[in-house]
Enzyme design. Structure first.
Site, PDB file in Angstrom:
ATOM      1  CG  HIS A   1      -0.207   0.319   2.633  1.00  7.78           C
ATOM      2  ND1 HIS A   1       0.115  -0.747   3.251  1.00  7.78           N
ATOM      3  CD2 HIS A   1      -0.216   1.415   3.246  1.00  7.78           C
ATOM      4  CE1 HIS A   1       0.603  -0.086   4.359  1.00  7.78           C
ATOM      5  NE2 HIS A   1       0.653   1.197   4.491  1.00  7.78           N
ATOM      6  CG  ASP A   2       2.621   3.360   2.998  1.00  7.28           C
ATOM      7  OD1 ASP A   2       1.730   4.128   2.418  1.00  7.28           O
ATOM      8  OD2 ASP A   2       2.650   3.506   4.062  1.00  7.28           O
TER       9      ASP A   2
ATOM     10  CE  LYS B   1       4.533   6.662   3.756  1.00  9.87           C
ATOM     11  NZ  LYS B   1       4.038   5.946   5.069  1.00  9.87           N
TER      12      LYS B   1
ATOM     13  CG  HIS C   1       2.523   7.796   0.036  1.00 12.61           C
ATOM     14  ND1 HIS C   1       1.984   8.651   0.920  1.00 12.61           N
ATOM     15  CD2 HIS C   1       2.066   6.540   0.256  1.00 12.61           C
ATOM     16  CE1 HIS C   1       1.115   8.339   1.669  1.00 12.61           C
ATOM     17  NE2 HIS C   1       1.173   6.762   1.158  1.00 12.61           N
TER      18      HIS C   1
ATOM     19  CG  HIS D   1      -3.504   3.652   1.875  1.00 15.82           C
ATOM     20  ND1 HIS D   1      -2.658   3.782   0.696  1.00 15.82           N
ATOM     21  CD2 HIS D   1      -2.503   4.129   2.906  1.00 15.82           C
ATOM     22  CE1 HIS D   1      -1.704   4.107   0.930  1.00 15.82           C
ATOM     23  NE2 HIS D   1      -1.443   4.489   2.118  1.00 15.82           N
ATOM     24  CG  HIS D   2      -3.385   8.003   3.188  1.00 19.27           C
ATOM     25  ND1 HIS D   2      -2.922   8.292   4.531  1.00 19.27           N
ATOM     26  CD2 HIS D   2      -2.248   7.554   2.742  1.00 19.27           C
ATOM     27  CE1 HIS D   2      -1.833   7.641   4.649  1.00 19.27           C
ATOM     28  NE2 HIS D   2      -1.315   7.220   3.485  1.00 19.27           N
TER      29      HIS D   2
ATOM     30  CG  ASP E   1      -1.623   2.911   6.895  1.00 19.49           C
ATOM     31  OD1 ASP E   1      -0.404   2.752   7.477  1.00 19.49           O
ATOM     32  OD2 ASP E   1      -1.931   3.896   6.047  1.00 19.49           O
TER      33      ASP E   1
HETATM   34 FE   LIG Z   1       0.311   5.319   2.990  1.00 12.03          FE
END
Ligand SMILES: [Fe+2]
Length: 340
Positions: A208-209, A212, A237, A261-262, A290
């Site tokens: 998911h990240d 980054k 990201h 997811h944010h 998260d």
């Molecule tokens: Fe994230």
């Protein structure tokens, strides 16, 4: 007359044949022809044949008479096909029912048909060809299974390696993606999501990240609040993650987790400002996992919160940042001490 050699005692499971004929003399004649090279199990009616198939199957080869009272050979072999699709089916016919047998061959994918009286040589040659066909098909199936398993294993291994590479970028996020994934899966399981859904969540959770990778360490590790420009870089990201994973077909269904997811349940998150069920359920679950992991972990600018305090913070954000339904499941897991 209805002699049979049990497959359990035959010791030669891969050369077993089931012979079905309503005439005991014919059946015994067939058995005598093949017994030196095959382990023969005999049935003198289609019903008995099906019972043996269910009990002792699968047989590499099933040989059936065409003309039998009640269920004829074509119907019997069609049923054999549904119970034991890998068994190679052979039809034995008298000259009078060749036409019906031909139809059965065309419709039922019968490997061979033999006309009575069949010679020992022809019968053995046919059975050997059938067994070879059976093993060739089985081998192909097994190879395919092995290849799929290997791909799945490799996939999960590769994903985990990626997750670790993402988290290794900052000392503060070590193990984050794997912990978040495990927590999200726990919530998903508690919600009764099906296995395919959990599999998607595992992919999406681990990566998911991934965006980054493109976030400068100076921003990721900044001990203090971010200025607006840095905040934008941090938020990017999500978009970078989507751009990285978009070309990968097996990530199509997990992509919303990366992209959303944010997002907040009330629509005030980023990047798209999606709200409620417009955010995928997987992403709503992931968002909670998260955030929980971020709260209980140490960060450059603060110590991790005790779990109870983190839980209370999340509950306060039910309906704003988080889906109340997911919060309820999470509360239940926490209350029963099930959180890993
Ligand atoms: Fe994230």
């Amino acid at each position: 007359m209805n002699q049979s050699i049990s497959p359990d005692t035959g010791g030669c499971n891969e050369a077993r044949v089931l012979l079905v004929d309503d005439e005991p003399m014919v059946l015994e004649g067939l058995r005598r022809c093949v017994y030196k090279e095959f382990v023969a199990d005999l049935a003198n009616s289609p019903e008995e044949g099906l019972a043996k198939l269910r009990k002792n199957g699968p047989y590499p080869v099933v040989v059936s008479d065409m003309s039998m009272p009640g269920m004829d050979g074509a119907e019997f072999l069609a049923t054999v096909r549904t119970i034991s699709p890998d068994s190679i089916r052979v039809m034995l016919t008298g000259l009078s029912d060749v036409e019906a047998a031909m139809r059965a061959v065309n419709e039922g994918q019968i490997f061979r048909f033999l006309t009575k009286p069949v010679t020992r040589k022809t019968l053995l040659a046919t059975l050997h060809a059938c067994v070879a066909q059976y093993h060739a098909a089985r081998f192909e199936k097994d190879q395919l299974k092995i290849a799929i398993n290997a791909l799945e294993q490799l996939d999960l291994g590769t994903l985990t390696a990626f997750a670790r590479a993402i988290d290794a970028k900052s000392a503060w996020t070590a193990g984050h993606s794997e912990r978040v994934t495990s927590l999200a899966l726990q919530i998903g399981q508690a919600m009764g999501l099906p296995a395919e859904s959990l599999e998607i969540m595992q992919r999406g959770g681990l990566l998911h990240d991934i965006g980054k990778i493109g976030t400068p360490a100076a921003v990721l590790d900044k001990p203090g609040s971010l200025d607006p420009e840095e905040m934008q870089i941090m938020r990017d990201h999500v978009k970078v993650g989507v751009r990285i994973l978009e070309p990968v077909p097996c990530f199509r269904e997990a992509l919303p987790m990366v992209a959303q997811h944010h997002e907040w349940f009330d629509g005030s998150g980023y990047p798209a400002g999606l709200a409620g069920e417009n955010i995928s359920l997987h992403a709503r679950i992931l968002a909670l996992a998260d955030c929980y992991d971020a709260l209980v972990s140490d960060r450059p600018y603060r110590r991790g919160l005790p779990t109870q305090q983190a839980l209370e913070l999340l509950i306060q954000r039910s309906g704003t940042q988080f889906d109340p339904m997911v919060i309820e499941v999470f509360k239940r897991l926490a209350a029963t001490g099930q959180l890993v």
